[in-house]
Design a protein around this motif. Structure first.
Motif, mmCIF file in Angstrom:
data_model
loop_
_atom_site.group_PDB
_atom_site.id
_atom_site.type_symbol
_atom_site.label_atom_id
_atom_site.label_comp_id
_atom_site.label_asym_id
_atom_site.label_seq_id
_atom_site.Cartn_x
_atom_site.Cartn_y
_atom_site.Cartn_z
ATOM 1 N N LYS A 60 54.210 -36.172 45.966
ATOM 2 C CA LYS A 60 54.183 -35.623 44.704
ATOM 3 C C LYS A 60 53.366 -34.306 44.497
ATOM 4 N N ALA A 61 53.711 -33.125 43.909
ATOM 5 C CA ALA A 61 52.827 -32.105 44.136
ATOM 6 C C ALA A 61 51.447 -32.205 43.445
ATOM 7 N N ALA A 62 50.607 -31.513 44.098
ATOM 8 C CA ALA A 62 49.157 -31.236 43.365
ATOM 9 C C ALA A 62 48.664 -32.799 43.392
ATOM 10 N N SER A 63 48.700 -33.729 44.311
ATOM 11 C CA SER A 63 48.259 -35.052 44.601
ATOM 12 C C SER A 63 47.204 -35.598 45.428
ATOM 13 N N ILE A 64 46.475 -34.634 46.184
ATOM 14 C CA ILE A 64 45.312 -34.793 46.770
ATOM 15 C C ILE A 64 44.109 -34.776 46.126
ATOM 16 N N GLU A 65 43.640 -36.076 46.261
ATOM 17 C CA GLU A 65 42.369 -36.153 45.353
ATOM 18 C C GLU A 65 41.156 -35.250 45.900
ATOM 19 N N GLY A 66 40.443 -34.719 45.149
ATOM 20 C CA GLY A 66 39.434 -33.706 45.502
ATOM 21 C C GLY A 66 39.816 -32.418 45.667
ATOM 22 N N PHE A 67 41.217 -32.009 45.764
ATOM 23 C CA PHE A 67 41.681 -30.746 46.113
ATOM 24 C C PHE A 67 41.674 -29.934 44.732
ATOM 25 N N ARG A 68 41.208 -28.617 44.547
ATOM 26 C CA ARG A 68 41.341 -28.004 43.381
ATOM 27 C C ARG A 68 42.642 -27.078 43.374
ATOM 28 N N TYR A 69 43.441 -27.429 42.681
ATOM 29 C CA TYR A 69 44.798 -26.904 42.504
ATOM 30 C C TYR A 69 44.779 -25.910 41.402
ATOM 31 N N SER A 70 45.647 -24.822 41.450
ATOM 32 C CA SER A 70 45.770 -23.815 40.611
ATOM 33 C C SER A 70 46.189 -24.496 39.388
ATOM 34 N N SER A 71 45.984 -24.161 38.366
ATOM 35 C CA SER A 71 46.663 -24.412 37.000
ATOM 36 C C SER A 71 48.046 -24.500 36.859
ATOM 37 N N SER A 72 48.868 -23.452 37.643
ATOM 38 C CA SER A 72 49.999 -23.386 37.687
ATOM 39 C C SER A 72 50.851 -24.523 38.540
ATOM 40 N N ARG A 74 49.148 -27.366 38.895
ATOM 41 C CA ARG A 74 49.126 -28.709 38.378
ATOM 42 C C ARG A 74 50.230 -28.720 37.147
ATOM 43 N N THR A 75 50.568 -27.852 36.480
ATOM 44 C CA THR A 75 51.552 -27.823 35.687
ATOM 45 C C THR A 75 52.992 -28.122 36.198
ATOM 46 N N VAL A 76 53.297 -27.396 37.450
ATOM 47 C CA VAL A 76 54.618 -27.725 38.086
ATOM 48 C C VAL A 76 54.432 -29.456 38.385
ATOM 49 N N ALA A 77 53.267 -29.812 38.853
ATOM 50 C CA ALA A 77 53.277 -31.265 39.115
ATOM 51 C C ALA A 77 53.434 -32.325 37.902
ATOM 52 N N GLU A 78 52.906 -31.655 36.778
ATOM 53 C CA GLU A 78 52.962 -32.637 35.504
ATOM 54 C C GLU A 78 54.680 -32.643 34.986
ATOM 55 N N GLY A 79 55.269 -31.698 35.680
ATOM 56 C CA GLY A 79 56.894 -32.103 35.313
ATOM 57 C C GLY A 79 57.661 -32.851 36.381
ATOM 58 N N GLY A 80 56.810 -33.556 37.239
ATOM 59 C CA GLY A 80 57.404 -34.592 38.063
ATOM 60 C C GLY A 80 57.783 -33.860 39.500
ATOM 61 N N HIS A 81 57.114 -32.771 39.686
ATOM 62 C CA HIS A 81 57.694 -32.127 41.235
ATOM 63 C C HIS A 81 57.098 -33.038 42.408
ATOM 64 N N VAL A 82 58.266 -33.106 43.084
ATOM 65 C CA VAL A 82 57.854 -33.995 44.401
ATOM 66 C C VAL A 82 58.438 -32.830 45.579
ATOM 67 N N PRO A 95 57.055 -18.653 47.637
ATOM 68 C CA PRO A 95 56.040 -19.517 46.905
ATOM 69 C C PRO A 95 55.952 -19.176 45.458
ATOM 70 N N LYS A 96 56.032 -17.945 45.211
ATOM 71 C CA LYS A 96 55.787 -17.270 43.715
ATOM 72 C C LYS A 96 56.911 -17.674 42.895
ATOM 73 N N ALA A 97 58.350 -17.960 43.655
ATOM 74 C CA ALA A 97 59.371 -18.188 42.617
ATOM 75 C C ALA A 97 59.422 -19.575 42.252
ATOM 76 N N VAL A 98 58.493 -20.675 43.006
ATOM 77 C CA VAL A 98 58.442 -22.126 42.763
ATOM 78 C C VAL A 98 57.380 -22.239 41.655
ATOM 79 N N VAL A 99 55.967 -21.528 41.978
ATOM 80 C CA VAL A 99 54.944 -21.751 41.473
ATOM 81 C C VAL A 99 54.312 -20.256 41.137
ATOM 82 N N PRO A 100 54.886 -19.510 39.990
ATOM 83 C CA PRO A 100 54.729 -18.162 39.615
ATOM 84 C C PRO A 100 53.325 -17.707 39.732
ATOM 85 N N GLN A 101 52.398 -18.328 39.048
ATOM 86 C CA GLN A 101 51.127 -17.995 39.081
ATOM 87 C C GLN A 101 50.124 -18.741 40.172
ATOM 88 N N GLY A 102 50.680 -19.328 40.938
ATOM 89 C CA GLY A 102 49.917 -20.262 42.071
ATOM 90 C C GLY A 102 49.010 -19.214 42.867
#
Length: 127
Positions: A60-72, A74-82, A95-102
């Motif tokens: 699952k995207a943005a799932s590594i504990e302790g890593f500080r992901y960008s808010s973008s 995290r938003t992609v991950a909240e949508g269930g991105h795997v 990368p910017k096409a998938v996570v525009p503000q990453g």
């Protein structure tokens, strides 16, 4: 005569050339050297500027504990991105096409053979 042999080979289902764009994980390791400035890929390894990529395929995207992901991200991950092979292909290509503000600074890998090799390398690093 040559035309007859080629025709027979094609009709028999044989290819007269090597398969196009076969994956090569060893070549993918060399491509991954571009990623090492920010990522590690060791089991239980540390995060760098980017997260550790061990087990990325199927994770699952943005799932590594302790890593500080960008808010973008995290938003992609909240949508269930795997991170499937298809999703990784799109992300690594642009990368910017998938996570525009990453926050990933990498512009993308456009060479199709290098991309396939890199994906084979990433896929072999899992439990």
């Amino acid at each position: 005569m040559r035309r007859l042999i080629l025709s027979a080979a094609l009709l028999a289902g044989f290819s007269v050339t090597a398969p196009a764009f076969a994956q090569d994980a060893d070549a993918g390791q060399r491509v991954f050297n571009q990623c090492r400035a920010c990522h590690t890929i060791d089991k239980g390894g540390r995060n760098g500027v980017g997260p550790n990529l061990w087990g990325i395929v199927g994770r699952k995207a943005a799932s590594i504990e302790g890593f500080r992901y960008s808010s973008s991200m995290r938003t992609v991950a909240e949508g269930g991105h795997v991170w499937t092979i298809e999703n990784l292909t799109a992300y690594i290509t642009n990368p910017k096409a998938v996570v525009p503000q990453g926050s990933m600074a990498f512009a993308g890998l456009r060479n199709e053979q290098q991309l396939k090799d890199l994906l084979a390398y990433l896929a072999k690093h899992k439990d």
